[in-house]
Write a protein that holds these residues in place. Structure first.
Motif, PDB file in Angstrom:
ATOM      1  N   LEU A 187      40.020 -12.519  22.786  1.00  0.00           N
ATOM      2  CA  LEU A 187      38.784 -11.932  23.313  1.00  0.00           C
ATOM      3  C   LEU A 187      37.917 -11.367  22.193  1.00  0.00           C
ATOM      4  CD1 LEU A 187      37.077 -11.131  25.771  1.00  0.00           C
ATOM      5  CD2 LEU A 187      38.403  -9.011  25.904  1.00  0.00           C
ATOM      6  N   ILE A 188      38.525 -10.633  21.276  1.00  0.00           N
ATOM      7  CA  ILE A 188      37.765 -10.059  20.161  1.00  0.00           C
ATOM      8  C   ILE A 188      37.232 -11.162  19.252  1.00  0.00           C
ATOM      9  CG2 ILE A 188      37.960  -8.654  18.069  1.00  0.00           C
ATOM     10  CD1 ILE A 188      39.908  -6.870  19.576  1.00  0.00           C
ATOM     11  N   LEU A 189      38.059 -12.168  18.982  1.00  0.00           N
ATOM     12  CA  LEU A 189      37.620 -13.286  18.140  1.00  0.00           C
ATOM     13  C   LEU A 189      36.435 -14.006  18.769  1.00  0.00           C
ATOM     14  CD1 LEU A 189      38.109 -15.109  15.671  1.00  0.00           C
ATOM     15  CD2 LEU A 189      39.671 -16.447  17.100  1.00  0.00           C
ATOM     16  N   SER A 190      36.493 -14.229  20.086  1.00  0.00           N
ATOM     17  CA  SER A 190      35.391 -14.899  20.779  1.00  0.00           C
ATOM     18  C   SER A 190      34.118 -14.070  20.710  1.00  0.00           C
ATOM     19  CB  SER A 190      35.775 -15.141  22.246  1.00  0.00           C
ATOM     20  OG  SER A 190      36.909 -15.973  22.341  1.00  0.00           O
ATOM     21  N   THR A 191      34.255 -12.749  20.837  1.00  0.00           N
ATOM     22  CA  THR A 191      33.099 -11.859  20.750  1.00  0.00           C
ATOM     23  C   THR A 191      32.460 -11.923  19.366  1.00  0.00           C
ATOM     24  OG1 THR A 191      34.119 -10.360  22.363  1.00  0.00           O
ATOM     25  CG2 THR A 191      32.307  -9.480  21.035  1.00  0.00           C
ATOM     26  N   VAL A 192      33.308 -11.963  18.330  1.00  0.00           N
ATOM     27  CA  VAL A 192      32.794 -12.046  16.960  1.00  0.00           C
ATOM     28  C   VAL A 192      32.059 -13.359  16.737  1.00  0.00           C
ATOM     29  CG1 VAL A 192      33.466 -12.204  14.525  1.00  0.00           C
ATOM     30  CG2 VAL A 192      34.539 -10.496  16.009  1.00  0.00           C
ATOM     31  N   ILE A 193      32.631 -14.467  17.210  1.00  0.00           N
ATOM     32  CA  ILE A 193      32.000 -15.778  17.041  1.00  0.00           C
ATOM     33  C   ILE A 193      30.660 -15.826  17.770  1.00  0.00           C
ATOM     34  CG2 ILE A 193      32.197 -18.235  17.581  1.00  0.00           C
ATOM     35  CD1 ILE A 193      35.206 -17.982  17.134  1.00  0.00           C
ATOM     36  N   CYS A 194      30.611 -15.279  19.009  1.00  0.00           N
ATOM     37  CA  CYS A 194      29.348 -15.245  19.765  1.00  0.00           C
ATOM     38  C   CYS A 194      28.301 -14.410  19.039  1.00  0.00           C
ATOM     39  CB  CYS A 194      29.597 -14.671  21.161  1.00  0.00           C
ATOM     40  SG  CYS A 194      30.472 -15.775  22.270  1.00  0.00           S
ATOM     41  N   THR A 195      28.728 -13.293  18.468  1.00  0.00           N
ATOM     42  CA  THR A 195      27.792 -12.434  17.732  1.00  0.00           C
ATOM     43  C   THR A 195      27.223 -13.152  16.520  1.00  0.00           C
ATOM     44  OG1 THR A 195      29.030 -10.463  18.436  1.00  0.00           O
ATOM     45  CG2 THR A 195      27.528 -10.208  16.563  1.00  0.00           C
ATOM     46  N   ILE A 196      28.089 -13.857  15.781  1.00  0.00           N
ATOM     47  CA  ILE A 196      27.637 -14.617  14.612  1.00  0.00           C
ATOM     48  C   ILE A 196      26.644 -15.702  15.026  1.00  0.00           C
ATOM     49  CG2 ILE A 196      28.363 -16.210  12.789  1.00  0.00           C
ATOM     50  CD1 ILE A 196      31.007 -14.665  12.644  1.00  0.00           C
ATOM     51  N   ALA A 197      26.945 -16.403  16.135  1.00  0.00           N
ATOM     52  CA  ALA A 197      26.047 -17.458  16.614  1.00  0.00           C
ATOM     53  C   ALA A 197      24.686 -16.894  16.990  1.00  0.00           C
ATOM     54  CB  ALA A 197      26.679 -18.160  17.819  1.00  0.00           C
ATOM     55  N   ILE A 198      24.671 -15.720  17.628  1.00  0.00           N
ATOM     56  CA  ILE A 198      23.402 -15.089  18.011  1.00  0.00           C
ATOM     57  C   ILE A 198      22.614 -14.684  16.784  1.00  0.00           C
ATOM     58  CG2 ILE A 198      22.395 -13.053  19.126  1.00  0.00           C
ATOM     59  CD1 ILE A 198      24.717 -13.187  21.137  1.00  0.00           C
ATOM     60  N   LEU A 199      23.292 -14.106  15.796  1.00  0.00           N
ATOM     61  CA  LEU A 199      22.601 -13.668  14.580  1.00  0.00           C
ATOM     62  C   LEU A 199      22.025 -14.855  13.808  1.00  0.00           C
ATOM     63  CD1 LEU A 199      25.043 -10.877  13.309  1.00  0.00           C
ATOM     64  CD2 LEU A 199      22.808 -10.572  14.386  1.00  0.00           C
ATOM     65  N   ILE A 200      22.772 -15.950  13.749  1.00  0.00           N
ATOM     66  CA  ILE A 200      22.263 -17.149  13.073  1.00  0.00           C
ATOM     67  C   ILE A 200      20.993 -17.636  13.760  1.00  0.00           C
ATOM     68  CG2 ILE A 200      22.718 -19.586  12.616  1.00  0.00           C
ATOM     69  CD1 ILE A 200      25.656 -18.839  12.164  1.00  0.00           C
ATOM     70  N   THR A 201      21.017 -17.645  15.102  1.00  0.00           N
ATOM     71  CA  THR A 201      19.843 -18.084  15.865  1.00  0.00           C
ATOM     72  C   THR A 201      18.651 -17.179  15.607  1.00  0.00           C
ATOM     73  OG1 THR A 201      21.293 -18.951  17.600  1.00  0.00           O
ATOM     74  CG2 THR A 201      18.980 -18.628  18.164  1.00  0.00           C
ATOM     75  N   VAL A 202      18.894 -15.880  15.588  1.00  0.00           N
ATOM     76  CA  VAL A 202      17.811 -14.911  15.401  1.00  0.00           C
ATOM     77  C   VAL A 202      17.155 -15.059  14.034  1.00  0.00           C
ATOM     78  CG1 VAL A 202      17.294 -12.450  15.146  1.00  0.00           C
ATOM     79  CG2 VAL A 202      18.722 -13.234  17.045  1.00  0.00           C
ATOM     80  N   PHE A 203      17.961 -15.255  12.990  1.00  0.00           N
ATOM     81  CA  PHE A 203      17.418 -15.267  11.635  1.00  0.00           C
ATOM     82  C   PHE A 203      16.970 -16.653  11.157  1.00  0.00           C
ATOM     83  CE2 PHE A 203      20.088 -11.397  11.490  1.00  0.00           C
ATOM     84  CZ  PHE A 203      19.113 -10.483  11.102  1.00  0.00           C
ATOM     85  N   VAL A 204      17.520 -17.711  11.746  1.00  0.00           N
ATOM     86  CA  VAL A 204      17.209 -19.059  11.274  1.00  0.00           C
ATOM     87  C   VAL A 204      16.119 -19.725  12.103  1.00  0.00           C
ATOM     88  CG1 VAL A 204      18.142 -21.372  10.895  1.00  0.00           C
ATOM     89  CG2 VAL A 204      19.497 -19.359  10.279  1.00  0.00           C
ATOM     90  N   ALA A 205      16.187 -19.571  13.423  1.00  0.00           N
ATOM     91  CA  ALA A 205      15.217 -20.231  14.299  1.00  0.00           C
ATOM     92  C   ALA A 205      13.840 -19.566  14.163  1.00  0.00           C
ATOM     93  CB  ALA A 205      15.695 -20.163  15.753  1.00  0.00           C
ATOM     94  N   HIS A 206      12.833 -20.365  13.882  1.00  0.00           N
ATOM     95  CA  HIS A 206      11.477 -19.850  13.717  1.00  0.00           C
ATOM     96  C   HIS A 206      10.655 -20.156  14.969  1.00  0.00           C
ATOM     97  CE1 HIS A 206      12.177 -18.972   9.477  1.00  0.00           C
ATOM     98  NE2 HIS A 206      12.716 -20.174   9.349  1.00  0.00           N
ATOM     99  N   GLU A 207       9.988 -19.159  15.480  1.00  0.00           N
ATOM    100  CA  GLU A 207       9.156 -19.316  16.664  1.00  0.00           C
ATOM    101  C   GLU A 207       7.682 -19.176  16.286  1.00  0.00           C
ATOM    102  OE1 GLU A 207      11.012 -17.770  20.599  1.00  0.00           O
ATOM    103  OE2 GLU A 207      11.464 -16.244  19.090  1.00  0.00           O
ATOM    104  N   GLU A 208       6.869 -20.003  16.889  1.00  0.00           N
ATOM    105  CA  GLU A 208       5.440 -19.896  16.672  1.00  0.00           C
ATOM    106  C   GLU A 208       4.861 -18.826  17.596  1.00  0.00           C
ATOM    107  OE1 GLU A 208       3.581 -23.629  17.191  1.00  0.00           O
ATOM    108  OE2 GLU A 208       4.707 -24.625  15.579  1.00  0.00           O
ATOM    109  N   PRO A 209       3.927 -18.039  17.104  1.00  0.00           N
ATOM    110  CA  PRO A 209       3.336 -16.997  17.958  1.00  0.00           C
ATOM    111  C   PRO A 209       2.578 -17.597  19.137  1.00  0.00           C
ATOM    112  CG  PRO A 209       2.099 -17.231  15.909  1.00  0.00           C
ATOM    113  CD  PRO A 209       3.345 -18.046  15.752  1.00  0.00           C
ATOM    114  N   LEU A 210       2.638 -16.937  20.268  1.00  0.00           N
ATOM    115  CA  LEU A 210       1.968 -17.404  21.476  1.00  0.00           C
ATOM    116  C   LEU A 210       0.520 -16.925  21.441  1.00  0.00           C
ATOM    117  CD1 LEU A 210       2.420 -18.880  24.184  1.00  0.00           C
ATOM    118  CD2 LEU A 210       2.890 -16.647  25.213  1.00  0.00           C
ATOM    119  N   THR A 211      -0.377 -17.852  21.175  1.00  0.00           N
ATOM    120  CA  THR A 211      -1.797 -17.481  21.049  1.00  0.00           C
ATOM    121  C   THR A 211      -2.593 -17.813  22.301  1.00  0.00           C
ATOM    122  OG1 THR A 211      -2.249 -19.628  19.993  1.00  0.00           O
ATOM    123  CG2 THR A 211      -1.747 -17.764  18.535  1.00  0.00           C
ATOM    124  N   VAL A 212      -2.078 -18.727  23.112  1.00  0.00           N
ATOM    125  CA  VAL A 212      -2.770 -19.129  24.334  1.00  0.00           C
ATOM    126  C   VAL A 212      -1.886 -18.790  25.524  1.00  0.00           C
ATOM    127  CG1 VAL A 212      -3.808 -21.033  25.618  1.00  0.00           C
ATOM    128  CG2 VAL A 212      -3.948 -20.994  23.114  1.00  0.00           C
TER     129      VAL A 212
END
Length: 289
Positions: free
Chosen positions: A34-59
Motif C-alpha cells: 500500500l505504501i509503495l503504491s502510494t509513493v509510485i502514484c505520488t511520483i507519477a502525479i509530480l512528473i505530470t505536474v512538472f513535465v506536462a505543459h498546458e497552454e493558457p485558456l484565452t478563449v
C-alpha cells in the motif's frame, strides 16, 4: 499503445510485490504494498505536474452538456459500436471476480494460507508466500500482455477485428473455466497467459473499433468513450452484486467457485462476439443501425 505501456508498468509493480521486500522493514506485506503504491502514484502525479505543459485558456469554450451529448450519441450510435457493446458487457461481468479474487485464491486455496488470525503464524506465512506467488503470476500476465499488444495489431490485419475478439474472449473463458479443477500452482502460469490475451483483447478491441468508426464518421470519440466506460461499470456491478453478493451465499469464502462460474458469462461473450461488425474503412461503406 496505452494498454501496452500499462502492461509494462504492471510487470514492474508485480515483480516488486513478489520479492518479499517487506521482510526488511517493520511493515507487513499489505502495508508495504500500500505504501509503495502510494509513493509510485505520488511520483507519477509530480512528473505530470512538472513535465506536462498546458497552454493558457484565452478563449472561453462553448458550454458542453455531457449528459445530453451522451444521450444523443446513444440515439445515433453507429452499428459497429452497437454490435461490439453486448459482448464487451458480458466479458466485463466475466472478468471482474477474477480481478478481485485471484490473489486471495492463490494464497488461500493453492497455498492453504490464512490471514484471518494473526496468531497462526504458519498460516500467515503460507498466505504471504501465496500472495508473492500470485504477484509473480501477475507479472507473467502483464509481461505476456505487453508482448501480445504488438501481436494483436498484426492479428487484426490478418483475420479482422471480429475473429481477433473471438479468440481473445475464448482465451479468457477457458482461463476462467480452468479454475473449476486446477490445483497445481505452476499450471496457473498457463492460465495467466490466457488471462493476458483475454484482458488485452477486452480492453483494446472495443476502443479500436470505436476509434476507427468515429474517425471515419466524423463523430465525437469522447462521448462514445464515456458510453463504453458506463457499460464497463455496469458489468462490474452486475458481477459484484450478482456473483459476489448473491452467489457468494452459496459458496462462502470460495474464490474458486466465484471465479469459475464467471466463465458462463465469458461463454455468452464468446457467442456475442460473432455479432461484431468490422469497422468501416470509409464513410461510403457505412450503414446506419
Amino acid at each position: 499503445v496505452c494498454s501496452v505501456y500499462n502492461a509494462f508498468g504492471g510487470v514492474i509493480v508485480s515483480i516488486i510485490g513478489s520479492l518479499g521486500l517487506e521482510k526488511y522493514t517493520n511493515l507487513n506485506q499489505e502495508q508495504f504494498v500500500l505504501i509503495l503504491s502510494t509513493v509510485i502514484c505520488t511520483i507519477a502525479i509530480l512528473i505530470t505536474v512538472f513535465v506536462a505543459h498546458e497552454e493558457p485558456l484565452t478563449v472561453r469554450p462553448e458550454k458542453v452538456r455531457p449528459f445530453k451529448q451522451i444521450f444523443e450519441s446513444l440515439r445515433g450510435m453507429p452499428r459497429p459500436i452497437i454490435r461490439t457493446l453486448p459482448s464487451f458487457l458480458m466479458i466485463a461481468i466475466a472478468s471482474f471476480q477474477l480481478g478481485i479474487q485471484f490473489t486471495h485464491f492463490i494464497a488461500h486455496d493453492i497455498f492453504h494460507g490464512d490471514n484471518s488470525d494473526p496468531t497462526q503464524t504458519d498460516k500467515m506465512k503460507l498466505y504471504d508466500e501465496g500472495i508473492a506467488f500470485a504477484m509473480i503470476l501477475n507479472a507473467i500476465k502483464h509481461g505476456f500482455q505487453f508482448i501480445y499488444g504488438f501481436v494483436l495489431t498484426k492479428l487484426c490485419d490478418w483475420i479482422g477485428y471480429r475473429w481477433s475478439t473471438f479468440f481473445g474472449y475464448a482465451c479468457m473463458t477457458i482461463a476462467l473455466f480452468l479454475f473449476f479443477f486446477l490445483n497445481n500452482r505452476y499450471a496457473f502460469i498457463g492460465v495467466s497467459i490466457l488471462r493476458a490475451i483475454g484482458f488485452h483483447t477486452s480492453s483494446t478491441m472495443i476502443m479500436s473499433i470505436t476509434s476507427i468508426t468515429t474517425t471515419v464518421m466524423g463523430r465525437d470519440f469522447g462521448a462514445y468513450y464515456g458510453i463504453i466506460m458506463m457499460f464497463s461499470v455496469v458489468g462490474e456491478q452486475v458481477s459484484n452484486l450478482g456473483i459476489g453478493t448473491i452467489l457468494e451465499k452459496l459458496w462462502p469464502d470460495d474464490s474458486r467457485m466465484l471465479i469459475a462460474v464467471s466463465s458462463s458469462f465469458g461463454f455468452i461473450a464468446l457467442l456475442l462476439s460473432l455479432w461484431i461488425e468490422e469497422p468501416p474503412t470509409d464513410v461510403h461503406g457505412f450503414q446506419d443501425p
